[in-house]
Design a protein around this motif. Sequence first.
Motif, mmCIF file in Angstrom:
data_model
loop_
_atom_site.group_PDB
_atom_site.id
_atom_site.type_symbol
_atom_site.label_atom_id
_atom_site.label_comp_id
_atom_site.label_asym_id
_atom_site.label_seq_id
_atom_site.Cartn_x
_atom_site.Cartn_y
_atom_site.Cartn_z
ATOM 1 N N MET A 173 34.091 1.554 73.768
ATOM 2 C CA MET A 173 34.910 1.825 72.581
ATOM 3 C C MET A 173 34.127 1.757 71.277
ATOM 4 O O MET A 173 34.594 2.231 70.242
ATOM 5 N N SER A 174 32.942 1.171 71.300
ATOM 6 C CA SER A 174 32.136 1.131 70.081
ATOM 7 C C SER A 174 31.383 2.432 69.844
ATOM 8 O O SER A 174 30.864 2.662 68.748
ATOM 9 N N LYS A 175 31.346 3.303 70.877
ATOM 10 C CA LYS A 175 30.560 4.536 70.754
ATOM 11 C C LYS A 175 31.376 5.795 70.975
ATOM 12 O O LYS A 175 31.086 6.830 70.385
ATOM 13 N N HIS A 176 32.375 5.709 71.855
ATOM 14 C CA HIS A 176 33.114 6.912 72.241
ATOM 15 C C HIS A 176 34.487 6.977 71.579
ATOM 16 O O HIS A 176 34.872 6.077 70.839
ATOM 17 N N LYS A 177 35.205 8.042 71.891
ATOM 18 C CA LYS A 177 36.476 8.298 71.204
ATOM 19 C C LYS A 177 37.598 7.427 71.752
ATOM 20 O O LYS A 177 37.736 7.233 72.955
ATOM 21 N N MET A 185 55.245 4.006 61.875
ATOM 22 C CA MET A 185 54.401 4.572 60.829
ATOM 23 C C MET A 185 53.733 3.476 60.009
ATOM 24 O O MET A 185 52.549 3.579 59.661
ATOM 25 N N ALA A 186 54.487 2.426 59.681
ATOM 26 C CA ALA A 186 53.927 1.350 58.864
ATOM 27 C C ALA A 186 52.731 0.705 59.550
ATOM 28 O O ALA A 186 51.726 0.396 58.907
ATOM 29 N N THR A 187 52.841 0.492 60.858
ATOM 30 C CA THR A 187 51.725 -0.092 61.607
ATOM 31 C C THR A 187 50.540 0.862 61.639
ATOM 32 O O THR A 187 49.387 0.450 61.460
ATOM 33 N N ALA A 188 50.807 2.137 61.869
ATOM 34 C CA ALA A 188 49.730 3.125 61.935
ATOM 35 C C ALA A 188 48.937 3.162 60.627
ATOM 36 O O ALA A 188 47.700 3.172 60.630
ATOM 37 N N ARG A 189 49.630 3.161 59.511
ATOM 38 C CA ARG A 189 48.949 3.224 58.218
ATOM 39 C C ARG A 189 48.219 1.915 57.900
ATOM 40 O O ARG A 189 47.150 1.926 57.283
ATOM 41 N N TYR A 190 48.804 0.816 58.329
ATOM 42 C CA TYR A 190 48.150 -0.488 58.177
ATOM 43 C C TYR A 190 46.845 -0.521 58.958
ATOM 44 O O TYR A 190 45.806 -0.956 58.442
ATOM 45 N N LEU A 191 46.872 -0.019 60.194
ATOM 46 C CA LEU A 191 45.667 -0.013 61.028
ATOM 47 C C LEU A 191 44.580 0.852 60.409
ATOM 48 O O LEU A 191 43.411 0.461 60.368
ATOM 49 N N ARG A 192 44.954 2.026 59.942
ATOM 50 C CA ARG A 192 43.940 2.904 59.342
ATOM 51 C C ARG A 192 43.280 2.225 58.144
ATOM 52 O O ARG A 192 42.045 2.207 58.029
ATOM 53 N N SER A 193 44.097 1.663 57.272
ATOM 54 C CA SER A 193 43.561 1.015 56.076
ATOM 55 C C SER A 193 42.610 -0.128 56.438
ATOM 56 O O SER A 193 41.511 -0.232 55.876
ATOM 57 N N GLU A 201 33.889 3.720 61.382
ATOM 58 C CA GLU A 201 33.723 5.086 60.867
ATOM 59 C C GLU A 201 34.492 6.090 61.717
ATOM 60 O O GLU A 201 34.766 5.861 62.893
ATOM 61 N N GLY A 202 34.829 7.208 61.090
ATOM 62 C CA GLY A 202 35.487 8.296 61.804
ATOM 63 C C GLY A 202 36.927 8.001 62.162
ATOM 64 O O GLY A 202 37.412 8.428 63.218
ATOM 65 N N VAL A 203 37.638 7.284 61.283
ATOM 66 C CA VAL A 203 39.034 6.911 61.547
ATOM 67 C C VAL A 203 39.973 7.937 60.913
ATOM 68 O O VAL A 203 39.764 8.387 59.785
ATOM 69 N N ASP A 204 41.026 8.303 61.653
ATOM 70 C CA ASP A 204 42.065 9.164 61.116
ATOM 71 C C ASP A 204 43.404 8.663 61.635
ATOM 72 O O ASP A 204 43.469 7.933 62.633
ATOM 73 N N GLU A 205 44.480 9.053 60.942
ATOM 74 C CA GLU A 205 45.820 8.600 61.313
ATOM 75 C C GLU A 205 46.807 9.735 61.152
ATOM 76 O O GLU A 205 46.686 10.561 60.241
ATOM 77 N N ALA A 238 34.823 16.727 59.118
ATOM 78 C CA ALA A 238 34.367 15.457 59.694
ATOM 79 C C ALA A 238 35.080 15.212 61.022
ATOM 80 O O ALA A 238 36.311 15.270 61.092
ATOM 81 N N GLU A 239 34.312 14.927 62.059
ATOM 82 C CA GLU A 239 34.908 14.677 63.369
ATOM 83 C C GLU A 239 35.493 13.266 63.419
ATOM 84 O O GLU A 239 34.924 12.324 62.862
ATOM 85 N N THR A 240 36.632 13.145 64.074
ATOM 86 C CA THR A 240 37.317 11.847 64.195
ATOM 87 C C THR A 240 36.892 11.152 65.483
ATOM 88 O O THR A 240 36.894 11.764 66.549
ATOM 89 N N ARG A 241 36.547 9.870 65.361
ATOM 90 C CA ARG A 241 36.217 9.093 66.562
ATOM 91 C C ARG A 241 37.370 8.189 66.991
ATOM 92 O O ARG A 241 37.615 8.002 68.178
#
Length: 271
Positions: A173-177, A185-193, A201-205, A238-241
């Motif tokens: 998980m430190s290298k691959h997708k 939604m609130a949890t998802a946005r909290y995690l991204r932040s 790096e390479g985080v998207d939500e 930018a590719e998302t990981r």
Amino acid sequence: AIYYPLAYYKGADETIDPLVEGRQRQVVGLIRTQFLKRFESSVRAFELSCNTLLLKLLTFVTKHSETPGEKRWLERWLGRQADLVEHVKQRQIEILGTPESEQDEDDDIVTEEMLESIEQLSRDEYRVDEILTETHDDLEQLATFLDEIRRFKPAHDDKLNTLFDLLKSDPVMSKHKVLIFTEYMATARYLRSELERAGIEGVDEIDSANSDRQGVIERFAPYYNNSSSAGLKKRSLAETRVLISTDVLSEGLNLQDATRLINYDIHWNPV
């Protein structure tokens, strides 16, 4: 109590429709379950539920406080909790994304529109004074929850920190997708932040408010969506990981570029 007013009905029991009463009782049970689910998901999801319920309770109390004693209690509570009320108001503005041009610091936290949405209960038919007493207790409990939440920092979040450890130190998980699912939604946005703040790096939500679903999918899983890493680079994308998603990506999509899938929330099945 405000969701189960028939428990405080003054009339004879036979005048109450059992189906309607059962439905009100079930709503209370569903609210409790939903609070538990959101508490398990993340402190941010739980906070939003507390904010929303506090506003509904405060609206009910404002509309139904008629006697001098009831009005005095409300005035004193608002004075004692002025800092908390202002905090909830600001959090609601952040959550709802109200444009700065429409924000007014002098606006009451309970608006006329909110008051109109509450049905006025007749004191001839309902023990409104008892409902208010129960609602006062609920407001005090929510204030306690929200005071605790305001002191809560991401550094205290063991669940979040475990996710950090996996994404930083796990050999896969430190290298691959990695695809992370959450119900809220609130949890998802909290995690991204917090993941971005932690240097992942390479985080998207993506959630139901995101209109570029296909673009998010392609940046995360180019190979299985008729593209490639080189193709994304050529288009300056930018590719998302690490992709965090609610159930908007739950079915019928090609996300096989992911090596690991994490369900951030415990599965709940009513059966």
